[in-house]
Write a protein that holds these residues in place. Sequence first.
Motif, mmCIF file in Angstrom:
data_model
loop_
_atom_site.group_PDB
_atom_site.id
_atom_site.type_symbol
_atom_site.label_atom_id
_atom_site.label_comp_id
_atom_site.label_asym_id
_atom_site.label_seq_id
_atom_site.Cartn_x
_atom_site.Cartn_y
_atom_site.Cartn_z
ATOM 1 N N ARG A 213 9.089 15.038 18.112
ATOM 2 C CA ARG A 213 9.458 15.323 19.511
ATOM 3 C C ARG A 213 9.534 17.107 19.343
ATOM 4 O O ARG A 213 9.067 17.692 20.576
ATOM 5 C CB ARG A 213 10.575 14.583 19.729
ATOM 6 C CG ARG A 213 11.114 14.813 21.382
ATOM 7 C CD ARG A 213 12.266 14.278 21.466
ATOM 8 N NE ARG A 213 12.460 12.696 21.101
ATOM 9 C CZ ARG A 213 12.141 11.505 21.646
ATOM 10 N NH1 ARG A 213 11.014 11.780 22.704
ATOM 11 N NH2 ARG A 213 12.099 10.431 21.200
ATOM 12 N N GLY A 214 10.064 17.516 18.462
ATOM 13 C CA GLY A 214 10.310 18.891 18.399
ATOM 14 C C GLY A 214 9.073 19.572 18.508
ATOM 15 O O GLY A 214 8.938 20.693 19.110
ATOM 16 N N ARG A 215 8.034 19.314 17.630
ATOM 17 C CA ARG A 215 6.822 19.776 17.423
ATOM 18 C C ARG A 215 6.128 19.637 18.891
ATOM 19 O O ARG A 215 5.528 20.621 19.335
ATOM 20 C CB ARG A 215 6.019 19.116 16.395
ATOM 21 C CG ARG A 215 4.803 20.020 15.902
ATOM 22 C CD ARG A 215 4.288 19.384 14.506
ATOM 23 N NE ARG A 215 4.177 17.956 14.568
ATOM 24 C CZ ARG A 215 4.914 17.188 13.421
ATOM 25 N NH1 ARG A 215 5.784 17.834 12.855
ATOM 26 N NH2 ARG A 215 5.108 15.866 13.438
ATOM 27 N N ALA A 216 6.141 18.549 19.344
ATOM 28 C CA ALA A 216 5.597 18.398 20.671
ATOM 29 C C ALA A 216 6.043 19.365 21.520
ATOM 30 O O ALA A 216 5.247 19.653 22.512
ATOM 31 C CB ALA A 216 5.677 16.807 21.054
ATOM 32 N N ARG A 217 7.200 19.482 21.710
ATOM 33 C CA ARG A 217 8.015 20.328 22.741
ATOM 34 C C ARG A 217 7.393 21.596 22.761
ATOM 35 O O ARG A 217 7.019 22.318 23.808
ATOM 36 C CB ARG A 217 9.467 20.349 22.767
ATOM 37 C CG ARG A 217 10.323 19.377 23.495
ATOM 38 C CD ARG A 217 11.903 19.453 23.461
ATOM 39 N NE ARG A 217 12.252 18.309 22.984
ATOM 40 C CZ ARG A 217 13.164 18.163 22.034
ATOM 41 N NH1 ARG A 217 13.218 18.862 21.017
ATOM 42 N NH2 ARG A 217 13.837 16.995 21.863
#
Length: 148
Positions: free
Chosen positions: A45-49
């Motif tokens: 999720r952090g990488r996707a953001r």
Amino acid sequence: MTAQEMSRFVRLRVELVLEIGDPTALTRAALDHIEEDAAMADEERGRAREDAQRDSAEALAYLIDPVELVASVPGAELAQASWTCEEIPYDPDAADWERAMGWELDDELDHDLDDEADDEAEDQAEGEVGDADDEAGGVGGEGGRRRG
């Protein structure tokens, strides 16, 4: 795999070019979608953001889902899917913009598919010869069933 089994599978190729008129709205929608995705791990999720905020094409990739595109098609089940999004130079007024983009043209695709069909027919013919040998007892003991 027999020709009859092969005919059950269909490749659907779709090329879309989207104009991003409001990158802020696109990014916001992608971030909302990422936050609501219960199946996404926190690290992912952090990488996707970060990806969605950095690149409109990445933001779009989080919003477009070909699985959803075919989920409601009666009598069909998705066997495999992949997709990518990338920013491209695009001139809709160019006479031959598909070739300029490096995209396969339909006639080239048809030629490639004809070659694949010829290869499959050759493979199947070789398998039938092997099956005839099996039935005659020349190769193995499976009574003519194709082994693979």
